[in-house]
Write a protein that holds these residues in place. Structure first.
Motif, PDB file in Angstrom:
ATOM      1  N   LEU A   1       4.657   3.241  -7.067  1.00 57.48           N
ATOM      2  CA  LEU A   1       4.882   4.150  -8.024  1.00 57.48           C
ATOM      3  C   LEU A   1       6.681   4.313  -8.279  1.00 57.48           C
ATOM      4  O   LEU A   1       6.954   4.466  -9.469  1.00 57.48           O
ATOM      5  CB  LEU A   1       4.594   5.617  -7.888  1.00 57.48           C
ATOM      6  CG  LEU A   1       3.087   5.492  -7.473  1.00 57.48           C
ATOM      7  CD1 LEU A   1       2.587   6.968  -6.927  1.00 57.48           C
ATOM      8  CD2 LEU A   1       2.215   5.307  -8.595  1.00 57.48           C
ATOM      9  N   LEU A   2       7.264   3.899  -7.358  1.00 60.32           N
ATOM     10  CA  LEU A   2       8.738   4.134  -7.559  1.00 60.32           C
ATOM     11  C   LEU A   2       9.562   2.935  -7.650  1.00 60.32           C
ATOM     12  O   LEU A   2      10.015   2.534  -8.707  1.00 60.32           O
ATOM     13  CB  LEU A   2       9.466   5.133  -6.387  1.00 60.32           C
ATOM     14  CG  LEU A   2       8.861   6.550  -6.357  1.00 60.32           C
ATOM     15  CD1 LEU A   2       9.228   7.191  -5.157  1.00 60.32           C
ATOM     16  CD2 LEU A   2       9.144   7.353  -7.549  1.00 60.32           C
ATOM     17  N   LYS A   3       9.698   2.200  -6.772  1.00 60.67           N
ATOM     18  CA  LYS A   3      10.786   1.128  -6.562  1.00 60.67           C
ATOM     19  C   LYS A   3      10.134  -0.317  -7.037  1.00 60.67           C
ATOM     20  O   LYS A   3      10.899  -1.023  -7.290  1.00 60.67           O
ATOM     21  CB  LYS A   3      11.863   1.065  -5.526  1.00 60.67           C
ATOM     22  CG  LYS A   3      10.989   0.747  -4.058  1.00 60.67           C
ATOM     23  CD  LYS A   3      12.129   0.723  -3.220  1.00 60.67           C
ATOM     24  CE  LYS A   3      11.402   0.118  -1.894  1.00 60.67           C
ATOM     25  NZ  LYS A   3      12.278   0.151  -0.691  1.00 60.67           N
TER      26      LYS A   3
ATOM     27  N   PHE B   1       0.771  -1.168   0.025  1.00 59.29           N
ATOM     28  CA  PHE B   1       0.233  -0.001   0.205  1.00 59.29           C
ATOM     29  C   PHE B   1       0.676   1.330  -0.266  1.00 59.29           C
ATOM     30  O   PHE B   1       0.151   2.353  -0.377  1.00 59.29           O
ATOM     31  CB  PHE B   1      -0.958   0.172   1.326  1.00 59.29           C
ATOM     32  CG  PHE B   1      -2.050  -1.348   1.170  1.00 59.29           C
ATOM     33  CD1 PHE B   1      -2.963  -1.218   0.451  1.00 59.29           C
ATOM     34  CD2 PHE B   1      -1.828  -2.092   1.929  1.00 59.29           C
ATOM     35  CE1 PHE B   1      -3.857  -2.306   0.119  1.00 59.29           C
ATOM     36  CE2 PHE B   1      -2.623  -3.076   2.090  1.00 59.29           C
ATOM     37  CZ  PHE B   1      -3.481  -3.213   1.121  1.00 59.29           C
ATOM     38  N   SER B   2       2.239   1.163   0.048  1.00 56.13           N
ATOM     39  CA  SER B   2       3.001   2.354  -0.024  1.00 56.13           C
ATOM     40  C   SER B   2       3.025   2.998  -1.363  1.00 56.13           C
ATOM     41  O   SER B   2       3.351   2.220  -2.171  1.00 56.13           O
ATOM     42  CB  SER B   2       4.147   2.020   0.895  1.00 56.13           C
ATOM     43  OG  SER B   2       5.242   1.528  -0.262  1.00 56.13           O
ATOM     44  N   PRO B   3       3.073   4.274  -1.243  1.00 59.18           N
ATOM     45  CA  PRO B   3       3.252   4.879  -2.696  1.00 59.18           C
ATOM     46  C   PRO B   3       4.591   4.703  -3.353  1.00 59.18           C
ATOM     47  O   PRO B   3       4.720   4.686  -4.586  1.00 59.18           O
ATOM     48  CB  PRO B   3       2.979   6.378  -2.360  1.00 59.18           C
ATOM     49  CG  PRO B   3       2.259   6.425  -1.164  1.00 59.18           C
ATOM     50  CD  PRO B   3       2.648   5.231  -0.443  1.00 59.18           C
ATOM     51  N   GLN B   4       5.610   4.538  -2.622  1.00 57.63           N
ATOM     52  CA  GLN B   4       7.130   4.128  -2.680  1.00 57.63           C
ATOM     53  C   GLN B   4       7.178   3.024  -3.338  1.00 57.63           C
ATOM     54  O   GLN B   4       7.709   2.573  -4.636  1.00 57.63           O
ATOM     55  CB  GLN B   4       8.059   4.078  -1.855  1.00 57.63           C
ATOM     56  CG  GLN B   4       9.389   4.208  -2.252  1.00 57.63           C
ATOM     57  CD  GLN B   4      10.463   4.340  -0.991  1.00 57.63           C
ATOM     58  OE1 GLN B   4      10.052   4.397   0.172  1.00 57.63           O
ATOM     59  NE2 GLN B   4      11.787   4.193  -1.351  1.00 57.63           N
ATOM     60  N   PHE B   5       6.309   1.782  -3.137  1.00 59.07           N
ATOM     61  CA  PHE B   5       6.340   0.509  -3.490  1.00 59.07           C
ATOM     62  C   PHE B   5       5.506   0.535  -4.921  1.00 59.07           C
ATOM     63  O   PHE B   5       5.796   0.079  -6.063  1.00 59.07           O
ATOM     64  CB  PHE B   5       5.737  -0.408  -2.614  1.00 59.07           C
ATOM     65  CG  PHE B   5       5.422  -1.695  -3.141  1.00 59.07           C
ATOM     66  CD1 PHE B   5       6.495  -2.816  -3.593  1.00 59.07           C
ATOM     67  CD2 PHE B   5       4.053  -2.124  -3.690  1.00 59.07           C
ATOM     68  CE1 PHE B   5       6.303  -3.986  -3.921  1.00 59.07           C
ATOM     69  CE2 PHE B   5       3.898  -3.364  -4.403  1.00 59.07           C
ATOM     70  CZ  PHE B   5       4.960  -4.206  -4.488  1.00 59.07           C
TER      71      PHE B   5
END
Length: 172
Positions: free
Chosen positions: A162-164, A156-160
């Protein structure tokens, strides 16, 4: 009859000859199996004459569904167990009529045994990917629960998202 046979068998032959398995044929075999099993229940409930070809056709439909998609290897046996529970506990049926029900799992088993033998005889080879990507082979107890929980929350993290992405190569 030829068109129905060609439509129902062609996808199985195609999927068994290549690695990619299209899930579009799963609903066809699932629905045809359910319709045939419901017809058998209705025939037994109304004491109609036993039509053995429906039992055999149900077994064939279940077997073809079993061989088309990996999740069907779990779903088909569960569906059969539920079918037999419904038959045995909801209906008062003569024993000789119940014996005809044996045709369904027998036909299913005869048709899929060749498909299952490699998994049974060489389980290490065919379950290798599962042992590589599974958390349960590396961790136990509370550490396993903690890792599963951490991975679930991470989705659920945006970093997971959208980014990495997933750094653990389980999904690749």
């Amino acid at each position: 009859v030829f068109l129905v046979t060609a439509f129902s068998l062609a996808p199985v032959l195609i999927t068994q000859s290549r690695l990619a398995i299209p899930p579009s044929i799963v609903p066809f075999y699932t629905l045809s199996s359910v319709i045939l099993l419901i017809q058998i229940i209705k025939d037994l409930k109304e004491n109609r004459k036993v039509r053995l070809w429906i039992y055999v056709l149900a077994g064939i439909s279940l077997a073809l569904g079993f061989m088309t998609y990996p999740t069907q290897k779990i779903f088909i046996p569960m569906m059969l167990v539920i079918f037999f529970i419904v038959i045995l506990f909801r209906n008062k049926i003569e024993k000789k009529r119940l014996l005809k029900l044996v045709f369904i799992p027998v036909v299913l088993f005869v048709l899929v045994i060749g498909h299952l033998l490699p998994f049974i005889t060489e389980s290490g080879r065919y379950n290798f990917r599962f042992s590589v990507v599974s958390l349960t082979t590396k961790y136990q107890g509370l550490e396993l629960v903690a890792r599963i929980g951490r991975r679930y929350v991470q989705y659920f993290s945006p970093q997971f998202l959208l980014l990495k992405g997933d750094q653990i190569k389980m999904q690749h």
